[in-house]
Design an enzyme around this catalytic site. Structure first.
Site, PDB file in Angstrom:
ATOM      1  CE1 TYR A 151      -2.252   3.768   2.209  1.00  0.00           C
ATOM      2  CE2 TYR A 151      -4.011   2.369  -0.198  1.00  0.00           C
ATOM      3  CZ  TYR A 151      -3.282   3.731   1.221  1.00  0.00           C
ATOM      4  OH  TYR A 151      -4.495   4.668   0.617  1.00  0.00           O
ATOM      5  CG  ASP A 246       6.014   3.250   0.863  1.00  0.00           C
ATOM      6  OD1 ASP A 246       4.193   3.282   0.032  1.00  0.00           O
ATOM      7  OD2 ASP A 246       5.791   4.187   1.655  1.00  0.00           O
ATOM      8  CE  LYS A 274       2.146   5.235   7.569  1.00  0.00           C
ATOM      9  NZ  LYS A 274      -0.346   5.074   7.641  1.00  0.00           N
TER      10      LYS A 274
END
Ligand code: KE4
Length: 432
Positions: A151, A246, A274
């Site tokens: 994702y 990622d 994040k």
């Protein structure tokens, strides 16, 4: 911990949920928050402090959602709150470069040397989308290779066989993505290096980039198979494609330098999010100097953002990274190990077959036999069993991610007492 006065009175939370459901699709601003796959009404969280969160009915929970990764030093850490408060007194977004962007940018580059130059965005989605636009612009190639269950945010081309909420909702992809856009994304199972080789053979000189979560964490946690990341590095370079890590979840999570430091593999581009924003809206992408020179206004690849490098985000991120020293990672590793051992013994005592996968302070309890090393194996886990376990833990004041396919996020605020409380609750929940 205070229960509502009259347990049968319509709780404040239930009335808030009703209003939210009238306002937002699914009553949420991000699908996984709807608790759809665990068969419980969603919680409405009013506050967080350390490793605990409080719902709108004043019930406290030990929290393993951790804002999906950012809360690695615990919620409302005084030093982070003070940094944001101080920054706010100088105004919010000022619309030009601020000193705080430079401070955080230099702190990130010091920790992740492969990011020779970088760009901040307001989300991980924007950062991943921009990194791939850059890869295509720099190589002149159109195809991208990703992994099933990976994702990378919700940009069109990256929603093909994605993880996180799509895995949770058993969606193969998203409606609204044009077929020709989806066709430019080629998908291979996690840890399948032969599959990657075959794709390069089938599409010579056409693949711009391979994008990978170096530790998969959106189908539950799946560690890279030995040699997998090194293999991706070699195969990408041999075929003129860029390797994009990622690290939105793994960045500053699995090591101060992220997965690329933990596994010793240097990507061409890295995506962050994040933790680097300390819980404020953030994303970042960066890498080789020669690649970043393609980004406007230096080069022809355009990417922009009104609130990119937002001073309050930069302040929260810098304050958070400053707390993540070697001792912090040792503590996160120790807490993770203690929780893993405790959960494994709790499941064993209940005669429950589960597989506990962990990388540092990322952990997943898979309701299956044997730790999964591929996407399909993870996806075959018993979702209904996870839902029952989730509910039994929630009823005991332990808030887990509301999906078999999301990672548990451990923070510096999770102390031995909270781990013991979690394990004790799990002993009962595994029997549920
Ligand atoms: P955002 O656009 O949500 O900031 O970041 C997207 C993203 C990119 N890359 C990875 C590896 C990610 O895990 C994410 C977002 N993670 C999910 C949880 N697994 C966010 C939670 C949500 O969607 O509400």
């Amino acid at each position: 911990m205070t229960a509502p006065a009259d347990p049968h009175a319509p709780s404040r939370q239930s009335s808030l949920i009703a209003r939210a459901e009238d306002l937002f699709p699914g009553g949420v601003n991000s699908p996984v928050r709807a608790f759809r796959s665990v068969g419980r009404p969603p919680v409405v969280l009013a506050a967080g402090a350390g490793a605990r969160v409080r719902d709108a009915d004043d019930r406290w929970y030990v929290d393993y959602i951790g804002a999906w990764g950012p809360a690695i030093v615990g919620h409302a850490h005084p030093l982070v709150v003070d940094a944001v408060r101080t920054a706010a007194l100088g105004g919010f977004a000022l619309g030009a470069t601020s000193p705080s962007e430079i401070i955080l940018g230099e702190a990130i580059r010091a920790a992740v040397p492969s990011m020779e130059r970088l760009r901040f965005t307001s989300s991980g989605t924007e950062a991943a989308m921009s990194a791939l636009r850059l890869a295509r612009g720099a190589t002149g190639r159109d195809l991208v290779l990703k992994f099933a269950g990976g994702y990378h945010g919700h940009s069109d081309g990256l929603l093909v066989e994605a993880g996180s909420g799509l895995a949770t909702l058993a969606l193969p992809g998203s409606a609204g993505v044009p077929a020709q856009v989806a066709a430019a994304t080629i998908v291979v199972p996690i840890n399948d290096l032969d599959g990657v080789q075959a794709v390069f053979k089938a599409h010579p000189d056409r693949i711009a980039a391979v994008i990978v979560e170096p530790v998969a964490a959106n189908v539950g946690v799946i560690a890279p198979a030995p040699g997998f990341l090194e293999g991706l590095r070699e195969v990408s370079a041999a075929n003129g494609a860029l390797l994009v890590f990622d690290e939105v979840i793994t960045g500053f999570r699995v090591a101060h330098g992220g997965a690329q430091a933990r596994y010793g593999v240097r990507p061409d581009l890295t995506v962050l999010g994040k933790i680097v924003g300390g819980g404020m809206p953030v994303g970042a992408y960066g890498g080789r100097r020669d690649l970043m020179a393609h980004i406007a206004p230096e080069g022809p690849v355009y990417q922009a953002g009104t609130l990119s490098g937002h001073p309050l985000t930069m302040a929260a991120g810098a304050a958070t990274l400053a707390l993540l020293d070697d001792a912090a990672y040792e503590a996160l590793e120790a807490t993770g190990a203690e929780l893993e051992v405790g959960l494994r013994s709790a499941a064993g005592a209940a005669g429950r077959t589960v597989a506990i996968a962990r990388v540092g302070s990322l952990l997943t309890v898979f309701f299956r036999d044997g730790i999964p090393t591929s996407t399909d194996a993870a996806m075959a886990s018993d979702r209904a069993a996870y839902a029952r376990f989730f509910g039994a833990m929630l009823d005991q004041g332990i808030l887990l991610p509301p999906s078999q396919f999301e990672a548990w996020f451990i923070s510096l605020a999770h102390d031995r007492e909270l781990v013991a409380e979690t394990v004790a609750a799990a002993r009962k929940a595994f029997r549920a």
